[in-house]
Scaffold this active site. Sequence first.
Site, PDB file in Angstrom:
ATOM      1  N   GLN A  44       0.857  -1.192   0.000  1.00  0.00           N
ATOM      2  CA  GLN A  44       0.000   0.000   0.000  1.00  0.00           C
ATOM      3  C   GLN A  44       0.891   1.238   0.000  1.00  0.00           C
ATOM      4  OE1 GLN A  44      -2.182   1.875   3.348  1.00  0.00           O
ATOM      5  NE2 GLN A  44      -4.031   1.155   2.305  1.00  0.00           N
ATOM      6  N   GLY A  57      -9.730  -6.206   8.988  1.00  0.00           N
ATOM      7  CA  GLY A  57      -8.632  -5.523   9.652  1.00  0.00           C
ATOM      8  C   GLY A  57      -8.365  -6.028  11.052  1.00  0.00           C
ATOM      9  N   ARG A  58      -9.107  -5.508  12.012  1.00  0.00           N
ATOM     10  CA  ARG A  58      -8.763  -5.763  13.411  1.00  0.00           C
ATOM     11  C   ARG A  58      -8.816  -7.242  13.795  1.00  0.00           C
ATOM     12  NH1 ARG A  58     -12.527  -1.426  16.190  1.00  0.00           N
ATOM     13  NH2 ARG A  58     -13.698  -1.829  14.278  1.00  0.00           N
ATOM     14  N   TYR A  97      -5.752  11.121   3.744  1.00  0.00           N
ATOM     15  CA  TYR A  97      -4.367  11.350   3.358  1.00  0.00           C
ATOM     16  C   TYR A  97      -4.309  12.010   1.973  1.00  0.00           C
ATOM     17  CZ  TYR A  97      -3.531   8.653   7.529  1.00  0.00           C
ATOM     18  OH  TYR A  97      -3.531   8.240   8.842  1.00  0.00           O
TER      19      TYR A  97
END
Length: 375
Positions: free
Chosen positions: A99, A327-328, A182
């Site tokens: 990424q 994800g988590r 971002y």
Amino acid sequence: MSALFTPLKLGSTTISNRIGMSALTRNRSTATVPNELMLKYYVQRAKGGAGLIVSEGILITRQGTEWQQAPGIWSQAQIDGWKKITDAVHEADSKIYAQLWHLGRVSHPDAPEQIAAGVPVYGPSAIPARGGKFRFLPGQPGYVTPTQIVDPTLIVAQYKQAAINAKEAGFDGVELHGAGGYLVHQFLDSSSNQRTDKWGGSPENRARFALETLKALIEVWGPDVGLKISPAFGYNDVGMPLQDTVDTYGYLLREVENLGLSYVTLMRYLAFADVEYDGKLRATQHDVVETYSPFLTNTPIFVTSDVTPAEAEALVGSGKAAGVFIGRNWISHPDLARRMKTGKALDNALDFAGFYGTEGGDPAVGYVDYPEATY
């Protein structure tokens, strides 16, 4: 779980199942260089059955990030460190994308890497983000007013060089980080991009930076380029009115559909990632899967943000998604895909104290010390 455990061709790569591991900032590199602890972390999850791993955000150039130990890919030492990881992931029969990440206006000029870079904090416009906390700097300062990028093509060139470096490092592809407030997201958003040249103003102009960057990545990687977006996020002080959001991302994805990307990841609204300013939440809450899927009829769609195992099977089984990124649960269950396939419980509690590591603490804690199930 039959739908999830079927192979899928993404670009030139075939993954063994539809359960991907999301990019997850973990803050464990050694002075921006990937290390042996990171190698152990990724290999644990490759052996745990991840069809496709997307690396944590990799900084494409020196920037004053909030995360001191985030890794980069601008030096040979970093490339070599990543090569050890990608080789090990491949030996564990998984695939891994890099990424590519530029923070834009949410860097800080006093951070060591920003000082070493010798450049100011850049953004699409000279508009600061609200919030932020640079815990490792005296006084824990927040964000600053960025210097407007004069020529965005110079940043596009940095992304292209990072893509070249990622190929040398042995990755299977690259994902453009277009989410989370971002740099790419900042160009897309009318609250952070108020330029009056061809890079700002209309949805078409605000999408230009993302599209030009994707084209540069494709020059290096061909079809092995993914994109991650978060139209319903307010993190890092982004968010537009609903119609502007739909117009902007609709245009972006109509153009993306013609680029032949390996996938697009749609991040759903996450309450824990929303922020409140002036008494109201920042994000524009809406159903991103229903809203933006119609723009992508030929490009594989992945869905992420609090996707449960049952929901993952439903999304893929119904054809609403080609796959999911989790994800988590991958953080606290290094054998997540194996557990899902065999019906094992997801019973490891997430160690939030060790999520990003603790100052002066053991970096392995909350990182590579989660137990696997008994099989």
